[in-house]
Design an enzyme around this catalytic site. Structure first.
Site, PDB file in Angstrom:
ATOM      1  N   HIS A  23      26.997 -17.190  72.943  1.00 31.66           N
ATOM      2  CA  HIS A  23      26.190 -17.000  71.734  1.00 31.66           C
ATOM      3  C   HIS A  23      25.316 -15.751  71.813  1.00 31.66           C
ATOM      4  CE1 HIS A  23      26.761 -20.515  69.047  1.00 31.66           C
ATOM      5  NE2 HIS A  23      27.324 -21.008  70.138  1.00 31.66           N
ATOM      6  N   HIS A  28      28.352 -18.847  82.507  1.00 29.99           N
ATOM      7  CA  HIS A  28      28.064 -19.670  81.335  1.00 29.99           C
ATOM      8  C   HIS A  28      29.184 -20.652  81.009  1.00 29.99           C
ATOM      9  CE1 HIS A  28      26.502 -20.981  77.524  1.00 29.99           C
ATOM     10  NE2 HIS A  28      27.664 -20.713  76.971  1.00 29.99           N
ATOM     11  N   ASP A  42      26.074 -16.307  37.642  1.00 30.03           N
ATOM     12  CA  ASP A  42      25.081 -15.329  37.194  1.00 30.03           C
ATOM     13  C   ASP A  42      24.158 -16.064  36.220  1.00 30.03           C
ATOM     14  OD1 ASP A  42      23.594 -13.170  36.449  1.00 30.03           O
ATOM     15  OD2 ASP A  42      25.182 -12.197  35.278  1.00 30.03           O
TER      16      ASP A  42
END
Length: 768
Positions: A267, A318, A744
């Protein structure tokens, strides 16, 4: 004579007992309150047996619920990682082919590509660091840092963050600048040692959970020469305080450079940060200088060491290892070049020139090349079977080695085998994965175990580009980094592609023993996987998984832990759980809260694939009764979602069941709907947008350079056309225009994308 006396004695004794019982009965009749005392020896035993049986059944039910809840969370987490990898493939696809795509704005593509592969100019920032141009106002009440940092500065940061104060952007940039200068001098593999006067503390994933970090420091002490630490990656994402976590870690790194050590995790990657929250967190906290901070953080992450070795005997990485892991080779890698492990390095100029000779018209063949997940379609596999790149790399990662048919199956040694639901449904997630991995073992062996890259390692979506016979230096370096950041241990032999995460490999005990023996090591410590107790031992206790983020999925879902090693290298584990409740929840309360959250996430997954799931149900419902058997329901759901969950156990939690035991399959969707349904937009388009809302949020976040939350309708149209071609979604321009106009809301030609995402929030119908 003796026997007669004994018999007489026995007879007398027997008569006495009967007489006493008669007297007791008389007393019971006249004194009922003595019943409990008289009958207690017999009643107590019976009661104890009943209570024991009830309690065992109760604990078994709680354990079953806890296990399938855990399986739901883990399966959905890994599915999200696969989605992120597919988005990375989309960026790679654009980088390779955007010049040949017609009908798309070059400015828009440039924005996307620059954001996906953004880099910062180190030479400029080193000549004139940006923090020098930022003035800290007198009105600022947060902590003020002076460099070089001291322990007083670290304590000031801890106190400020406990009070939810924010560090000024000037100090953040200066801290990052100094951290980068220090990390540039660090080797790829850091060698440290214990002594008889101190132990080394190893912490696993923190994922932005500041409370866990503070609790570790409270229980174990702050980093100092007598309390050395190793933090094993994944400091950021998911949690709300990722920035505060890395600020504290970087501060202590500068104060005690010989006593605090950091490894990179999967990460620590700017593309992962786009999906899992860190990028958004930084931009929300530092609107003015957030972009500068993110660029500098990206650079700092790329300089983090890849591994740590303790006393030349304990390897700390890790993710894990593979059968091709080469520590000497890893030590020689220029790690800074790999800003993201999700993207391969650019291929050689020869390959690029060969591709640019016009062999393919990309726009015409995009739909033929890619399936809806952005992978090369199955029909193209034959072109790569004889190459070094395995066909595993091109399979649908969500399905793993399973087919898309309603009957789950796999191929092994060229033979087709049905996968029974019993093999698919065990509660333990590692067991389920091991069972599914069995189908890959033989073929993995034929491909020299892990010599063929995993799904993450698809460096090219164009099968007509010839694959290199021998991997280049860049590809070899990339593969080594991917393996140590993404791999997981499993109970198998050799290495097989990590089909659940989509990246790295699953490595078996034989691989662990081989690598440890090769480098004269005793132990491998890794993180990367959430464990319910905060840690786990496997491979004959030679692999330790340590995970330090408690309550990772939900409050009470797991404990956090850290491990301490002394000179004897015997691990000592310490567990904890951060709790904001003043009273402790019971087991049932804790399981119920976690279960409700997991089932909610699973229902959202159902809704995101509503059309596909219903179509799969209808294959079994030939008479259109709205009912199918439990087995048919389980197989249909698995054929679409590919989550490998115990669907039969979960049935009663997700759908209505008739008295005959059949499933009313449409009841799965009765209580959920989009919060603001858009009547003028086709339902299948709404479902598609909901399914890919996380990817769209990332893409539109890249387009929104000023982070105002507004994008033009034209940018929306062009991006959606590109993304739909990547997903192989057939949608005409009129549908896209209708969608753009419908969102919109104030008809000013711009779209508030945050409001748009909120409109695609799933809610209970009765809560609207």
């Amino acid at each position: 004579m003796l026997r007669i006396d004994e018999a007489a004695a026995m007879g007398c004794s027997s008569s006495a007992v009967m007489e006493n019982q008669t007297r007791r009965s008389d007393r019971v009749a006249s004194h009922p309150d003595e019943v409990a005392r008289i009958l207690s020896p017999f009643t107590a035993i019976k009661a104890a047996i009943l209570i024991q049986g009830w309690y065992r059944r109760y604990v078994a039910r709680m354990e079953m619920r806890r296990r399938y809840t855990w399986s739901i969370f883990q399966s959905i987490e890994y599915a999200g990682e696969q989605d992120q990898l597919q988005l990375s493939h989309f960026f790679s696809f654009l980088m390779d082919h955007y010049t040949q795509l017609s009908g798309a704005s070059s400015d828009l593509l440039s924005q996307l590509l620059n954001s996906a592969g953004q880099t910062c100019d180190n030479s400029e920032t080193e000549k004139m660091p940006e923090y020098k141009s930022i003035k800290v106002p007198d009105s600022y009440t947060g902590p003020r840092l002076s460099f070089p940092l001291t322990a007083m500065d670290a304590n000031a940061l801890l106190k400020a963050f406990k009070q939810q104060q924010q560090l000024h952007s000037c100090y953040v940039l200066q801290l990052l600048h100094e951290t980068r200068k220090f990390l540039c001098q660090m080797p790829n593999i850091n060698h440290i040692s214990t002594s008889y006067s101190k132990e080394i503390t190893i912490c696993g994933d923190l994922h932005g959970k500041l409370d866990d970090l503070l609790l570790i420091f409270y229980k174990n002490g702050l980093p100092n020469p007598e309390k050395p630490y190793v933090f094993n990656g994944d400091f950021v994402d998911r949690g709300k305080n990722s920035l505060e976590v890395i600020i504290i870690l970087f501060a202590f790194l500068l104060i005690y450079p010989n006593d605090l050590h950091l490894n990179r995790g999967n990460h620590e990657d700017h593309i992962m940060n786009l999906r899992y929250g860190f990028t958004k967190e930084v931009m929300q906290k530092y609107k003015l200088h957030g972009k500068k901070i993110l660029h500098l953080i990206q650079d700092v992450f790329s300089w983090l060491p890849l591994a740590t070795i303790i006393d030349s005997k304990v390897l700390v990485v890790h993710g894990g290892i593979s059968d091709t892991t080469d520590l000497n080779f890893i030590a020689s890698i220029d790690r800074h070049r790999f800003k993201s492990a999700l993207k391969p390095q650019p291929r050689s100029s020869a390959s690029l020139n060969e591709k640019s000779q016009g062999k393919l018209n990309i726009k015409a063949q995009t739909s033929e090349m890619l399936d809806r997940n952005g992978n090369v379609q199955e029909r193209l596999l034959e072109t790569s079977r004889n190459s070094k790149i395995s066909h595993y790399a091109f399979r649908n990662p969500r399905a793993g080695s399973l087919t898309h048919s309603s009957v789950l199956s796999y191929k092994s040694n060229g033979n087709q085998h049905d996968l029974s639901e019993e093999e698919m449904l065990p509660n333990d997630s590692n067991y389920r994965q091991d069972q599914l991995l069995d189908c890959n073992k033989d073929e993995g062996t034929r491909n020299n175990e892990h010599n063929s890259p995993a799904i993450l390692e698809v460096s090219c979506l164009d099968c007509e580009v010839p694959f290199l016979k021998e991997p280049s230096r860049d590809e070899m370096e990339w593969k080594q980094i991917v393996d140590i950041l993404w791999s997981d241990p499993r109970n198998l032999t050799g290495c097989v592609p990590n089909i659940f995460r989509g990246g790295g490999c699953y490595f078996g005990q034989d691989v662990t023993e081989c690598i440890l023996e090769k480098y004269n090591l005793k132990l491998l410590i890794r993180s990367h996987e959430c464990k319910q107790e905060g840690y786990e031992l496997c491979h004959n206790e030679k692999v330790i998984t340590i995970f330090s983020a408690s309550n990772y999925y939900e409050e009470g879902s797991n404990r956090g832990a850290y491990v301490k090693l002394g000179p004897d290298l015997v691990p000592h584990f310490f567990q904890y759980r951060v709790s904001k409740c003043t009273r402790k929840l019971t087991l049932q309360q804790r399981v119920s809260v976690i279960e409700a959250s997991a089932l909610r996430s699973l229902r959202e997954k159902f809704y995101a694939h509503k059309s596909e799931v219903i179509d799969a149900f209808k294959l079994y419902d030939k008479d259109h009764t709205g009912r199918i058997s439990t087995s048919q329901w389980a197989l249909a759901v698995e054929s679409v979602l590919h989550l490998h969950l115990p669907w039969r156990t979960l049935r009663s939690r997700l759908v209505r069941v008739t008295a005959e035991g059949n499933v009313e399959y449409l009841s799965s969707f009765e209580d959920l709907q989009i919060e603001q349904p858009m009547k003028e937009v086709q339902p299948n388009l709404i479902e598609t947008m909901y399914r890919h809302r996380a990817d769209l949020e990332i893409i539109f976040g890249m387009i929104d350079k000023d982070h105002s939350g507004m994008i033009s309708i034209e940018e929306f149209r062009q991006t959606w056309r590109l993304f739909s071609s990547h997903l192989h979604i057939n949608m005409d321009d009129q549908c896209i225009d209708d969608l753009a106009r419908s969102i919109d809301f104030n008809k000013d030609g711009s779209i508030d994308f945050n409001e748009f995402l909120e409109a695609f929030r799933l809610v209970q119908k009765d809560n609207q």
